[in-house]
Design an enzyme around this catalytic site. Structure first.
Site, PDB file in Angstrom:
ATOM      1  N   HIS A 378     -46.439 -10.243 -29.170  1.00  9.69           N
ATOM      2  CA  HIS A 378     -45.251  -9.605 -28.517  1.00  9.69           C
ATOM      3  C   HIS A 378     -44.786  -9.966 -27.158  1.00  9.69           C
ATOM      4  CE1 HIS A 378     -43.800  -7.505 -32.273  1.00  9.69           C
ATOM      5  NE2 HIS A 378     -45.074  -7.413 -32.482  1.00  9.69           N
ATOM      6  N   LYS A 590     -32.717   0.060 -22.018  1.00  9.77           N
ATOM      7  CA  LYS A 590     -33.925  -0.659 -22.469  1.00  9.77           C
ATOM      8  C   LYS A 590     -34.927  -0.017 -21.427  1.00  9.77           C
ATOM      9  CE  LYS A 590     -32.569  -4.892 -21.743  1.00  9.77           C
ATOM     10  NZ  LYS A 590     -32.515  -5.615 -22.719  1.00  9.77           N
ATOM     11  N   ARG A 591     -36.348  -0.300 -21.752  1.00  9.53           N
ATOM     12  CA  ARG A 591     -37.364   0.384 -20.973  1.00  9.53           C
ATOM     13  C   ARG A 591     -37.147  -0.421 -19.477  1.00  9.53           C
ATOM     14  NH1 ARG A 591     -41.900   3.155 -22.862  1.00  9.53           N
ATOM     15  NH2 ARG A 591     -42.125   2.930 -20.795  1.00  9.53           N
ATOM     16  N   LYS A 596     -37.113  -7.382 -16.877  1.00 11.64           N
ATOM     17  CA  LYS A 596     -35.788  -7.052 -17.725  1.00 11.64           C
ATOM     18  C   LYS A 596     -34.679  -7.316 -16.363  1.00 11.64           C
ATOM     19  CE  LYS A 596     -37.587  -4.473 -21.206  1.00 11.64           C
ATOM     20  NZ  LYS A 596     -37.268  -5.175 -22.636  1.00 11.64           N
ATOM     21  N   THR A 698     -34.542  -7.066 -29.053  1.00  7.99           N
ATOM     22  CA  THR A 698     -33.649  -6.505 -30.308  1.00  7.99           C
ATOM     23  C   THR A 698     -32.552  -5.824 -29.901  1.00  7.99           C
ATOM     24  OG1 THR A 698     -35.197  -4.690 -30.408  1.00  7.99           O
ATOM     25  CG2 THR A 698     -35.567  -6.606 -32.005  1.00  7.99           C
ATOM     26  N   LYS A 702     -28.593  -5.594 -31.729  1.00  3.50           N
ATOM     27  CA  LYS A 702     -27.786  -4.477 -31.934  1.00  3.50           C
ATOM     28  C   LYS A 702     -26.519  -4.130 -31.252  1.00  3.50           C
ATOM     29  CE  LYS A 702     -32.132  -2.024 -31.606  1.00  3.50           C
ATOM     30  NZ  LYS A 702     -32.917  -1.068 -31.083  1.00  3.50           N
TER      31      LYS A 702
HETATM   32  C1  LIG Z   1     -33.885  -1.456 -29.754  1.00  2.49           C
HETATM   33  C2  LIG Z   1     -34.439  -0.378 -29.030  1.00  2.49           C
HETATM   34  C3  LIG Z   1     -35.228  -0.885 -27.809  1.00  2.49           C
HETATM   35  C4  LIG Z   1     -35.586  -2.397 -27.514  1.00  2.49           C
HETATM   36  O1  LIG Z   1     -34.575  -2.746 -26.730  1.00  2.49           O
HETATM   37  P1  LIG Z   1     -34.619  -4.293 -25.728  1.00  2.49           P
HETATM   38  O2  LIG Z   1     -33.370  -4.456 -25.069  1.00  2.49           O
HETATM   39  O3  LIG Z   1     -34.701  -5.381 -26.867  1.00  2.49           O
HETATM   40  O4  LIG Z   1     -35.735  -4.113 -24.712  1.00  2.49           O
HETATM   41  C5  LIG Z   1     -35.926   0.072 -27.074  1.00  2.49           C
HETATM   42  N1  LIG Z   1     -35.717   1.370 -27.437  1.00  2.49           N
HETATM   43  C6  LIG Z   1     -34.932   1.736 -28.432  1.00  2.49           C
HETATM   44  C7  LIG Z   1     -34.545   3.307 -28.646  1.00  2.49           C
HETATM   45  C8  LIG Z   1     -34.203   0.916 -29.161  1.00  2.49           C
HETATM   46  O5  LIG Z   1     -33.310   1.219 -30.295  1.00  2.49           O
END
Ligand SMILES: *Cc1c(COP(=O)(O)O)cnc(C)c1O
Length: 853
Positions: A378, A590-591, A596, A698, A702
């Site tokens: 990953h 995101k984290r 990032k 991901t 979304k």
């Molecule tokens: C989709 C999702 C992530 C991943 O987000 P990235 O932008 O791909 O790092 C992290 N936390 C939650 C709650 C998510 O739904």
């Protein structure tokens, strides 16, 4: 069976008149009746005296009964057909809430509405009563949850295995503009979805030593004499497929002290000591490690890994044998997937079971092992690659250390036969690195050697694995490394989270997209339909309004707001300062990680701030920048980024010249439930990592699925998104991966960019000046110094290009017709980013599995 039950629920529900008063409805059959019965006979409360939470428990209990029926059906179909099954081993499952998902997947919405009506409440209030199951950090854990949904929906027999953490991901509060971590005691009111199976507990051993002897036949006999043992108790949560009668189990293991283990203390009368030892054993499933990169070096983390892996493998093997299988036929009936290196101790554990317990020879055991396991990598970030100290590993798992040595010896013999005398190659491929007290086990190398398939999670990431991180393995086994691009489930992330848009889409092209996302392609021509665009735009503005309202309520706004989101008050949004729902909602959630580049986002907010200050009467495009995400508790730089976001947000809010045009809000406690509200209300999706650092992402998928346009770098799955939607429908900027590599190789000097760009210079000088944090003027001196001296993620190099792309996005947003046409074209191109496609790729290309027929 599940199907007929669901249909009859619907029919029965129709007989109940929803307009009648609650007391007038006396349902005697169907879900409504089951709810009332569960409230009285399972919860122990009369309907008119129940709290919202008790009503939630009653509905969940009634629905769980239906899931259990579907699970038993699924199991008997699998056994009869002899269908191969996959076991997904993951230290994290970021599931979120379950009630609404179960209601929709089981097609019980009408029946549930009537059922709760009989209890005198509104269904949405019960959805809100549920606590998030936050048993994961971020993308990796959420991917596991999306995969379980996709597996059940496509009828693949599958089992998830993980840990039943008593405390999930910490709850983030923002106090005085800084992150504070609070415990997430998610089980304190019980969990109606889980089913404990104490009779199916498994013993797990640690420590001690290994005895080798020659048996009567002259063979080697091995005995592991562990120093400690405890129980792993399985809790089963069912994952329903979308309206197909399939239900698969997620097995989460809880650590319980071995009941006779501390007998010696009891006999000595040292009762307290015995109880203390028991408490220590049970810390294994106490808490999720909140670092999403790595917790290597921590003994408890290694114990967690072995604990759930040993329990899972014992259960898998027992079930296989109980169904008439032999050890040798395991790979024909069972695939085991390793989600990252966290469960990779499964490789020596399966070898131990086959050799020491079932008496197989090495070659047979190794053949079974490698044909059973597959592994997903990953991340390319070196700090996230797990390496266990050999001393620690050997003291907890002495037999497994011996097995790792033997696996490595045989593997390196093979390497030496192929490349005689190539010491460098042997060193790079070895499962062990370093010497003496510094020797460590490379879990990724163990995973690759012990699996028949290794995959990355987006095209670029998989290519970089082959080229860089695993290049020697790729040379050795050219067919082992492959790609499976990540995906997300459209059931939760569009159908459930964005009902208005889902309805518009279904009205236009039918409902096929819910189980076949490629059907969204039929939306493309509607990008040219003005009425459709208008309806689309109105839904987005409505979603923005709802989110703005909820954030204001959480911040202490109007008290009349129904039980909405309150996941926390947004920092920097003072009471009464409402967000502008017609502004461009520009979102990065995101984290928090340096790679990032949330920092780059903040710097451009400051650039915009300065531009507006220079020309307060300019014709600016109003923007609301939302940021959310948790920082690992020990990650200082990430916590500084949160502070900076809060400081900038406050400066803007207190500046009436800027506030109409620009806002920055840090929303606390990002998690699945907050994400479900944010994606539908976003116009612009910030996916701005340094090219070559984000494996896939991901969140990017979304956002796009909910009609946000992406501003992003050519990194991770952004590349595939850009390909799918077309470059004219996305705001791509910045250095590409080869350009990043070239700049680094030529000796990157961030200061050159600072000196060459007056706007960047003003921004960084402002941060360094202390004006953003008047009470603590040196707060960001270190941060600015690091940027100017090192800037490891090339923020300064990409800054100018990023600003240009932001300007293009703002211009575009001023033309809602054009913007909306682009958004529709984005959604129409999202077909391949469904987790249904990901899971099919795994099943067909890696696990060798077909769905139930
Ligand atoms: C989709 C999702 C992530 C991943 O987000 P990235 O932008 O791909 O790092 C992290 N936390 C939650 C709650 C998510 O739904």
């Amino acid at each position: 069976m599940g199907k007929t039950r669901q249909q009859s629920d619907k029919q029965r529900a129709e007989q109940v008149d929803p307009r009648a008063g609650a007391s007038a409805v006396t349902p005697s059959t169907g879900l409504a009746a089951d709810c009332v019965e569960a409230l009285r006979l399972a919860v122990g409360r009369e309907p008119d005296a129940a709290t919202a939470y008790e009503r939630y428990l009653a509905l969940a209990t009634a629905i769980r009964g239906r899931q259990l029926g579907a699970w038993l059906d699924t199991e008997s179909r699998r056994r009869q057909a002899g269908t191969k099954r996959v076991h997904y081993l993951s230290l994290e499952f970021l599931v979120g809430r379950s009630l609404q998902n179960a209601v929709l997947n089981l097609d019980l919405e009408d029946a549930a509405r009537d059922g709760v009506h009989a209890l005198g409440v509104v269904l949405e209030d019960l959805y809100e009563a549920e606590h998030d199951a936050a048993l994961g950090n971020g993308g990796l854990g959420r991917l596991a949850a999306c995969f379980l949904d996709a597996l059940a929906t496509q009828g693949y027999p599958a089992v998830g295995h993980g840990i039943r953490y008593e405390y999930g991901m910490f709850r983030q509060e923002i106090r005085d503009g800084a992150q504070v971590e609070r415990p997430d005691n998610w089980l304190y009111r019980g969990n109606p979805w889980e089913l404990s199976r104490p009779d199916e507990r498994v013993q797990v051993h640690f420590g001690g030593h290994v005895e080798y002897a020659t048996d009567a036949g002259g063979g080697l006999s091995v005995r592991w004499l562990p120093a400690a043992s405890l129980w792993a108790v399985p809790y089963i949560t069912l994952v329903p497929g979308w309206r197909n009668g399939v239900s698969n189990p997620l097995v989460l293991w809880e650590a319980v002290s071995g009941d006779d283990f501390n007998l010696a203390y009891f006999n000595d009368g040292d009762y307290i000591r015995a109880v203390e030892d028991q408490a220590r054993d049970e810390t294994i499933s106490k808490v999720l490690y909140p670092g999403d990169a790595s917790a290597a070096g921590k003994a408890l983390r290694l114990k967690q890994q072995y604990f759930f892996v040993a329990a899972a493998l014992a259960r898998i093997l027992n079930e296989h044998l109980a169904e008439g299988g032999a050890p040798a036929t395991l790979p024909e009936r069972v695939a085991i997937h390793l989600n990252d290196t966290h469960p990779v101790v499964a490789v020596p554990e399966l070898m131990r079971l086959l050799l020491d317990v079932h008496g197989l020879g090495w070659d047979a055991a190794w053949d079974i092992t490698t044909r059973t396991f597959a592994y997903t990598n990953h991340t390319l970030m070196p700090e996230a690659l797990e390496r266990w100290d050999v001393g620690l590993f050997g003291s907890l798992l002495p037999r497994h250390l011996d097995l790792c040595n033997e696996i490595n010896r045989r593997f390196l013999d093979e390497v030496a036969r192929r490349w005689p005398g190539d010491a460098g190659r042997i060193e790079r491929l070895s499962i062990f690195e370093g010497f003496g007290a510094d020797q460590r086990i490379r879990m990724a190398n163990l995973a690759i050697v012990g699996s028949h398939s290794v995959n990355g999670v987006a095209e670029l990431h998989s290519a970089l694995l082959k080229r860089d991180l695993f290049s020697d393995f790729h040379t050795l086994w050219p067919d082992k490394l492959r790609n499976v691009t990540n995906g997300v489930t459209q059931r939760r992330w569009l159908r459930q989270a964005n009902p208005a848009l889902a309805r518009l889409i279904t009205d236009a092209i039918g409902e096929r997209w819910v189980t076949d996302l490629e059907a969204l392609a039929e939306l493309a021509p509607l990008a040219d339909d003005a009425a459709f665009r208008e309806a689309w735009w109105d839904i987005k503005r409505l979603n923005v309004r709802v989110l703005a309202h909820q954030l204001a309520a959480a911040a202490g706004g109007p008290a009349s707001v129904p039980s909405g989101v309150p996941t926390g008050a947004p920092a920097g949004a003072p009471k009464g300062v409402a967000l502008d729902p017609d502004s461009l909602f520009d979102v990065q959630v995101k984290r928090i990680h340096e790679y990032k580049r949330q920092l780059m986002n903040l710097l451009r907010v400051l650039a915009q701030y300065l531009r507006i200050k220079d020309a307060p009467n300019g014709d600016w495009t109003p923007r609301t920048v939302l940021m959310a995400g948790k920082a690992a508790p020990g990650y200082w730089a990430a916590k500084q980024i949160i502070r900076l976001a809060c400081d900038i947000g406050r400066c803007i809010d207190t500046d009436p010249q800027v506030r109409p045009w620009l806002r920055l809000v840090f929303v606390p406690n990002y998690g699945v439930s907050l994400a479900e509200r944010i994606f539908p209300a976003s116009d612009l999706s910030e996916q701005i990592s340094t090219a070559g650092t984000e494996a896939s992402g991901t969140g990017n998928m979304k956002f796009a699925l909910n009609g946000a346009l992406t501003i992003g770098t050519l990194d991770g799955a952004n590349i595939e998104i850009a390909e799918a939607v077309g470059r004219e429908n996305i705001f791509i900027f910045g250095l590409t991966e080869p350009e990043v590599a070239a700049l680094r190789n030529s000796g990157y000097r961030p200061r050159d960019f600072y000196e060459g760009n007056a706007e960047l210079r003003r921004v960084l000088d402002l941060v360094a000046s202390g004006a953003l944090s008047p009470g603590d003027p040196d707060r960001y001196a270190g941060l600015v110094h690091e940027l100017l001296a090192y800037d490891p993620y090339l923020v300064l190099a990409d800054f100018a290009d990023y600003l240009e792309a932001q300007d293009a996005a703002a211009d575009c947003f001023r033309d809602p017709q054009r913007w909306t046409a682009m958004a529709i074209r984005n959604v129409a191109a999202m077909g391949r980013f469904s987790s249904d496609r990901s899971v099919r790729d795994y099943a067909e290309g890696i696990w060798g599995m077909a769905p139930l027929t």
